[in-house]
Design a protein around this motif. Structure first.
Motif, short mmCIF file in Angstrom:
data_model
loop_
_atom_site.label_atom_id
_atom_site.label_comp_id
_atom_site.label_asym_id
_atom_site.label_seq_id
_atom_site.Cartn_x
_atom_site.Cartn_y
_atom_site.Cartn_z
N LEU A 61 8.26 56.94 50.23
CA LEU A 61 9.70 57.17 50.28
C LEU A 61 10.42 55.89 50.71
CD1 LEU A 61 11.94 59.33 50.01
CD2 LEU A 61 11.59 59.81 52.44
N SER A 62 9.94 55.28 51.78
CA SER A 62 10.52 54.04 52.28
C SER A 62 10.43 52.93 51.23
CB SER A 62 9.80 53.62 53.56
OG SER A 62 10.24 52.35 53.98
N MET A 63 9.25 52.77 50.66
CA MET A 63 9.05 51.74 49.65
C MET A 63 9.94 51.97 48.44
SD MET A 63 5.46 50.48 47.98
CE MET A 63 5.20 51.99 47.07
N MET A 67 12.51 49.20 47.19
CA MET A 67 12.35 48.62 45.85
C MET A 67 13.56 48.90 44.96
SD MET A 67 8.28 49.26 45.23
CE MET A 67 8.37 48.82 43.50
N TYR A 68 14.11 50.11 45.06
CA TYR A 68 15.25 50.50 44.25
C TYR A 68 16.45 49.59 44.49
CZ TYR A 68 19.23 53.29 42.69
OH TYR A 68 20.40 53.71 42.09
N SER A 69 16.64 49.15 45.70
CA SER A 69 17.81 48.34 46.05
C SER A 69 17.46 46.94 46.52
CB SER A 69 18.61 49.03 47.16
OG SER A 69 19.32 50.11 46.64
N SER A 70 16.29 46.46 46.19
CA SER A 70 15.89 45.14 46.70
C SER A 70 16.77 44.01 46.19
CB SER A 70 14.43 44.86 46.38
OG SER A 70 14.24 44.81 44.99
N TRP A 78 18.55 49.64 53.17
CA TRP A 78 18.54 49.71 54.64
C TRP A 78 18.05 51.06 55.15
CZ3 TRP A 78 18.17 45.15 56.26
CH2 TRP A 78 18.75 44.11 55.54
N VAL A 79 18.23 52.12 54.35
CA VAL A 79 17.61 53.41 54.67
C VAL A 79 16.09 53.25 54.63
CG1 VAL A 79 17.22 55.77 53.82
CG2 VAL A 79 19.55 54.87 53.97
N GLY A 80 15.59 52.59 53.60
CA GLY A 80 14.15 52.33 53.50
C GLY A 80 13.63 51.51 54.67
N VAL A 81 14.41 50.53 55.09
CA VAL A 81 14.03 49.72 56.24
C VAL A 81 13.99 50.58 57.51
CG1 VAL A 81 14.75 47.80 57.74
CG2 VAL A 81 14.81 47.53 55.26
#
Length: 155
Positions: A61-63, A67-70, A78-81
């Motif tokens: 989920l985080s990745m 990746m989606y917004s890299s 930032w949600v992933g972070v």
């Protein structure tokens, strides 16, 4: 996204993950997915347990968010972070400190970490699906802080 907004989204996600972890632990892991989580509540000789598969879910989920917004570094990044940061803290506090899965951090003089450890031991007091308490990871009830203070005084 401004650095302040990025920090706010990351912090809010990190803090929100404590509620997500509590909810998932109480109602999903001790519910429909008990067949996976049960491995965490019983002694076994294995280095890994079925419960470890949950790492793959949250890690993916985080990745995915990252990746989606890299390229744009928008809010999903930032949600992933934030999810990754929570997972990292979870690993060190829960797996390393509390359960000793890596033996480089044994004891702490921190009242908070002692209280957290006591609360987690109360959670593991039963090896059954029902009857557990203290489902969070970082939030600790005040009664465990009082016990941690008393335990330090008595030692």
């Amino acid at each position: 996204m401004t650095p302040l907004a990025a920090a706010a989204v990351t912090t809010a996600t990190f803090l929100g993950m404590e509620f997500v972890a509590w909810f998932m632990h109480k109602y999903v892991l001790h519910g429909a997915l008990w067949f996976l989580h049960r491995s965490h509540h019983v002694r076994h000789p294995h280095r890994f347990e079925r419960n470890d598969f949950f790492f793959l879910f949250y890690g993916s989920l985080s990745m995915g968010f990252i990746m989606y917004s890299s390229e744009t570094k928008d809010w999903p990044f930032w949600v992933g972070v934030g999810i990754a940061a929570y997972g990292t803290v979870y690993f060190f506090v829960h797996d390393v400190l509390i359960h000793g899965r890596l033996r480089f951090w044994r004891k702490s003089s921190s009242k908070y970490l002692r209280a957290l450890n006591m609360a987690h031991k109360m959670h593991h007091k039963t090896s059954a699906r029902d009857g557990s308490e203290e489902f969070g990871m970082l939030w600790v009830s005040s009664k465990y802080f009082a016990l941690a203070r008393r335990k330090k005084i008595n030692n």
